[in-house]
Write a protein that holds these residues in place. Structure first.
Motif, mmCIF file in Angstrom:
data_model
loop_
_atom_site.group_PDB
_atom_site.id
_atom_site.type_symbol
_atom_site.label_atom_id
_atom_site.label_comp_id
_atom_site.label_asym_id
_atom_site.label_seq_id
_atom_site.Cartn_x
_atom_site.Cartn_y
_atom_site.Cartn_z
ATOM 1 N N LEU A 109 71.741 -3.695 -14.083
ATOM 2 C CA LEU A 109 72.920 -3.090 -14.694
ATOM 3 C C LEU A 109 74.124 -4.009 -14.589
ATOM 4 O O LEU A 109 74.970 -4.060 -15.497
ATOM 5 C CB LEU A 109 73.230 -1.743 -14.024
ATOM 6 N N ALA A 110 74.230 -4.744 -13.495
ATOM 7 C CA ALA A 110 75.359 -5.641 -13.305
ATOM 8 C C ALA A 110 75.283 -6.872 -14.207
ATOM 9 O O ALA A 110 76.285 -7.309 -14.775
ATOM 10 C CB ALA A 110 75.432 -6.078 -11.835
ATOM 11 N N VAL A 111 74.090 -7.431 -14.354
ATOM 12 C CA VAL A 111 73.944 -8.698 -15.076
ATOM 13 C C VAL A 111 73.700 -8.470 -16.567
ATOM 14 O O VAL A 111 74.231 -9.192 -17.419
ATOM 15 C CB VAL A 111 72.786 -9.518 -14.453
ATOM 16 N N ARG A 112 72.847 -7.504 -16.889
ATOM 17 C CA ARG A 112 72.537 -7.134 -18.269
ATOM 18 C C ARG A 112 72.189 -8.325 -19.153
ATOM 19 O O ARG A 112 72.682 -8.482 -20.266
ATOM 20 C CB ARG A 112 73.692 -6.331 -18.868
ATOM 21 N N GLY A 113 71.326 -9.183 -18.621
ATOM 22 C CA GLY A 113 70.773 -10.270 -19.420
ATOM 23 C C GLY A 113 71.633 -11.501 -19.545
ATOM 24 O O GLY A 113 71.212 -12.465 -20.195
ATOM 25 N N ARG A 114 72.810 -11.507 -18.950
ATOM 26 C CA ARG A 114 73.675 -12.690 -19.076
ATOM 27 C C ARG A 114 73.153 -13.871 -18.263
ATOM 28 O O ARG A 114 73.489 -15.017 -18.563
ATOM 29 C CB ARG A 114 75.092 -12.343 -18.607
ATOM 30 N N VAL A 115 72.376 -13.588 -17.242
ATOM 31 C CA VAL A 115 71.824 -14.615 -16.355
ATOM 32 C C VAL A 115 70.321 -14.381 -16.288
ATOM 33 O O VAL A 115 69.877 -13.230 -16.249
ATOM 34 C CB VAL A 115 72.446 -14.509 -14.944
ATOM 35 N N PRO A 116 69.499 -15.433 -16.308
ATOM 36 C CA PRO A 116 68.054 -15.226 -16.154
ATOM 37 C C PRO A 116 67.766 -14.346 -14.941
ATOM 38 O O PRO A 116 68.282 -14.584 -13.845
ATOM 39 C CB PRO A 116 67.513 -16.648 -15.967
ATOM 40 N N THR A 117 66.939 -13.335 -15.145
ATOM 41 C CA THR A 117 66.743 -12.304 -14.117
ATOM 42 C C THR A 117 65.265 -12.098 -13.838
ATOM 43 O O THR A 117 64.480 -11.851 -14.757
ATOM 44 C CB THR A 117 67.374 -10.971 -14.565
ATOM 45 N N VAL A 118 64.916 -12.183 -12.559
ATOM 46 C CA VAL A 118 63.570 -11.890 -12.073
ATOM 47 C C VAL A 118 63.658 -10.624 -11.240
ATOM 48 O O VAL A 118 64.520 -10.500 -10.365
ATOM 49 C CB VAL A 118 63.023 -13.058 -11.228
ATOM 50 N N PHE A 119 62.775 -9.673 -11.505
ATOM 51 C CA PHE A 119 62.723 -8.439 -10.726
ATOM 52 C C PHE A 119 61.394 -8.365 -10.002
ATOM 53 O O PHE A 119 60.331 -8.531 -10.594
ATOM 54 C CB PHE A 119 62.895 -7.220 -11.635
ATOM 55 N N GLN A 120 61.458 -8.120 -8.702
ATOM 56 C CA GLN A 120 60.256 -7.994 -7.870
ATOM 57 C C GLN A 120 60.289 -6.624 -7.202
ATOM 58 O O GLN A 120 61.046 -6.388 -6.262
ATOM 59 C CB GLN A 120 60.222 -9.113 -6.815
ATOM 60 N N PRO A 121 59.479 -5.665 -7.667
ATOM 61 C CA PRO A 121 59.601 -4.295 -7.155
ATOM 62 C C PRO A 121 59.160 -4.103 -5.715
ATOM 63 O O PRO A 121 59.638 -3.191 -5.045
ATOM 64 C CB PRO A 121 58.728 -3.476 -8.108
ATOM 65 N N HIS A 122 58.214 -4.903 -5.225
ATOM 66 C CA HIS A 122 57.683 -4.688 -3.868
ATOM 67 C C HIS A 122 57.188 -3.245 -3.710
ATOM 68 O O HIS A 122 57.509 -2.568 -2.733
ATOM 69 C CB HIS A 122 58.733 -5.004 -2.802
ATOM 70 N N ALA A 123 56.414 -2.737 -4.652
ATOM 71 C CA ALA A 123 55.914 -1.362 -4.787
ATOM 72 C C ALA A 123 56.868 -0.588 -5.685
ATOM 73 O O ALA A 123 58.086 -0.658 -5.545
ATOM 74 C CB ALA A 123 55.740 -0.639 -3.453
ATOM 75 N N TRP A 124 56.278 0.140 -6.634
ATOM 76 C CA TRP A 124 57.072 0.822 -7.657
ATOM 77 C C TRP A 124 57.770 2.056 -7.112
ATOM 78 O O TRP A 124 57.173 2.851 -6.381
ATOM 79 C CB TRP A 124 56.169 1.216 -8.825
ATOM 80 N N SER A 125 59.019 2.227 -7.510
ATOM 81 C CA SER A 125 59.802 3.359 -7.024
ATOM 82 C C SER A 125 59.228 4.692 -7.486
ATOM 83 O O SER A 125 59.314 5.695 -6.772
ATOM 84 C CB SER A 125 61.252 3.230 -7.489
ATOM 85 N N PHE A 126 58.621 4.732 -8.666
ATOM 86 C CA PHE A 126 58.116 6.011 -9.172
ATOM 87 C C PHE A 126 56.884 6.489 -8.418
ATOM 88 O O PHE A 126 56.472 7.640 -8.557
ATOM 89 C CB PHE A 126 57.829 5.951 -10.678
ATOM 90 N N GLU A 127 56.274 5.618 -7.601
ATOM 91 C CA GLU A 127 55.184 6.063 -6.740
ATOM 92 C C GLU A 127 55.706 6.812 -5.518
ATOM 93 O O GLU A 127 54.987 7.589 -4.901
ATOM 94 C CB GLU A 127 54.353 4.869 -6.275
ATOM 95 N N ALA A 128 56.960 6.555 -5.157
ATOM 96 C CA ALA A 128 57.526 7.124 -3.935
ATOM 97 C C ALA A 128 58.029 8.542 -4.122
ATOM 98 O O ALA A 128 58.200 9.270 -3.144
ATOM 99 C CB ALA A 128 58.664 6.241 -3.430
ATOM 100 N N VAL A 129 58.290 8.932 -5.344
ATOM 101 C CA VAL A 129 58.895 10.240 -5.601
ATOM 102 C C VAL A 129 58.138 10.924 -6.729
ATOM 103 O O VAL A 129 57.502 10.282 -7.556
ATOM 104 C CB VAL A 129 60.384 10.104 -5.983
ATOM 105 N N GLY A 130 58.225 12.241 -6.764
ATOM 106 C CA GLY A 130 57.581 12.977 -7.826
ATOM 107 C C GLY A 130 58.590 13.736 -8.658
ATOM 108 O O GLY A 130 59.802 13.553 -8.522
ATOM 109 N N GLY A 131 58.083 14.572 -9.520
ATOM 110 C CA GLY A 131 58.943 15.446 -10.290
ATOM 111 C C GLY A 131 59.882 14.698 -11.209
ATOM 112 O O GLY A 131 59.571 13.618 -11.733
ATOM 113 N N VAL A 132 61.069 15.275 -11.383
ATOM 114 C CA VAL A 132 62.061 14.714 -12.303
ATOM 115 C C VAL A 132 62.487 13.316 -11.868
ATOM 116 O O VAL A 132 62.612 12.410 -12.695
ATOM 117 C CB VAL A 132 63.281 15.650 -12.403
ATOM 118 N N THR A 133 62.688 13.127 -10.569
ATOM 119 C CA THR A 133 63.137 11.817 -10.078
ATOM 120 C C THR A 133 62.117 10.734 -10.396
ATOM 121 O O THR A 133 62.475 9.626 -10.813
ATOM 122 C CB THR A 133 63.398 11.874 -8.566
ATOM 123 N N GLY A 134 60.839 11.038 -10.201
ATOM 124 C CA GLY A 134 59.812 10.068 -10.517
ATOM 125 C C GLY A 134 59.752 9.744 -11.995
ATOM 126 O O GLY A 134 59.580 8.583 -12.378
#
Length: 400
Positions: A109-134
């Motif tokens: 959200l801060a960079v929004r593509g202005r700088v080359p961006t690598v994202f490393q999840p280290h396990a997906w957040s949607f696995e940690a929560v269920g329902g609406v949040t997931g």
């Protein structure tokens, strides 16, 4: 005409945006920081000031910037995004590497593509929560790939989980690695567990120094939280004590579930807390267990195998890939299955020759496959590929 992008090396600046300041994520970041500094990369780390990460990164020689961020999304997100954007403007990196769900959220959200961006999840957040949040977490990850030049997964299983969730990204799989010299040196070149070495390691650790010789010791290293599943291990432990009443379980780590776990634990469980160096604890153990509910690829089992110790893991993302071929039947159990976990631990504690043979094979497997230097080279290749791609002329501005 597009400006030429700088390649990783002298004159290249990498910014690591990190929320978890301890555990496996912090260890991965510190290993990358060390390797990148050795390659003459200018390295900056933005992370919360509490915990060991900031101080350790500064000792290595990285520029450290405070970034006050919590693990969970909430009303502080706008402030966290603004702080991340200010760090980016201050550092002016050639590439931003965001580690974990919160850094991936705020950083993109801060960079929004202005700088080359690598994202490393280290396990997906949607696995940690269920329902609406997931569902919201999955929707965000599918949407945020527009601002992500590369998603780095630590296992093929983690990548497949992302693909099943509908994330259509540019992927790289870079396995976690460990410092095989640091974790594998104490027991000699074979990495096998020797009784004298184990006894000496226990004697140097006050919580274990008074144990009678031959006491079975099971070790679990990880943040004390729902993800790592220590509550599952405690339920299994009561069954193990029926078979091996002298056994001891050692939990290394701290976290939000510490009080609840202490209240549920029998006297045979030792809470060692967070420790500056896990290597002596692996050497003091007969068996290392990680009963996680979800992972990308956990670092602790790799460290344990580098130390010549047999591991028992729940069959979550990355677990099968971390083991030597053929070890799955003995070393993997279904997630959240205390009876299966107890059976696997008990069988290996009762069979020392089998346990030691598996430990030697695991040691050689980690040496050949999960050396941290291989990880650092693979990440450098990712940076090189991402940084060499021309940027679109029109990108959204970094928020002020």
């Amino acid at each position: 005409m597009q400006p030429q992008r700088r390649r990783p090396g002298a004159g290249f600046t990498a910014l690591h945006l990190v929320q978890p300041v301890d555990g496996g994520v912090a260890r991965v970041v510190l290993d990358l920081v060390e390797a990148q500094l050795e390659a003459d990369v200018r390295v900056a780390v933005a992370c919360p000031g509490e915990g060991p990460l900031a101080a350790a990164a500064a000792r290595l020689g990285a520029e450290v910037h405070g970034w006050r961020a919590t693990r969970d999304p909430g009303p502080g997100l706008v402030r966290e995004v603004g702080q991340a954007a200010r760090v980016v403007r201050r550092v002016r990196p050639d590439l931003v590497h965001a580690h974990s769900a919160k850094a991936g959220l705020a950083g993109r959200l801060a960079v929004r593509g202005r700088v080359p961006t690598v994202f490393q999840p280290h396990a997906w957040s949607f696995e940690a929560v269920g329902g609406v949040t997931g569902r919201l977490a999955g929707h965000w990850e599918r949407w945020a790939v527009r601002w992500t030049d590369r998603v780095v997964c630590v296992s093929d299983a983690e990548r497949r989980t992302g693909e099943r969730a509908g994330i259509h990204a540019s992927w790289s799989v870079v396995h976690n690695g460990v410092d095989v010299g640091r974790f594998g040196s104490a027991d000699g070149p074979s990495g096998s567990a020797d009784m004298a070495d184990t006894t000496a390691a226990r004697a140097a650790l006050p919580p274990l120094a008074a144990l009678p010789p031959g006491t079975p010791v099971v070790l679990c290293v990880g943040r004390l939280c729902r993800q790592k599943g220590q509550d599952i291990l405690l339920r299994a432990w009561r069954q193990i004590l029926l078979q091996l009443p002298r056994a001891r379980l050692v939990l290394v780590g701290d976290g939000p579930d510490a009080d609840a776990l202490r209240a549920a634990a029998p006297p045979s469980v030792v809470f060692a807390g967070a420790v500056p160096d896990t290597a002596p604890w692996y050497r003091a153990a007969d068996l290392v267990v990680l009963p996680s509910r979800w992972e990308g690829m956990a670092v602790a089992p790799l460290e344990a195998m580098a130390s010549g110790r047999t591991v028992v893991l729940s069959d979550v993302d990355g677990a099968r890939e971390s083991l030597p071929p053929g070890h799955e039947a003995l070393c993997l159990v279904p997630p959240e299955d205390p009876p299966a976990l107890a059976a696997a631990i008990g069988a290996l504690l009762r069979d020392a020759p089998l346990r030691e043979a598996i430990g030697r094979q695991g040691h050689q497997h980690v040496l050949s496959t999960y050396d941290v230097r291989q990880t650092a080279r693979a990440i450098a290749d990712v940076y090189r590929e991402v940084a060499s791609v021309p940027r679109p002329e029109r990108r959204e501005p970094i928020p002020q």
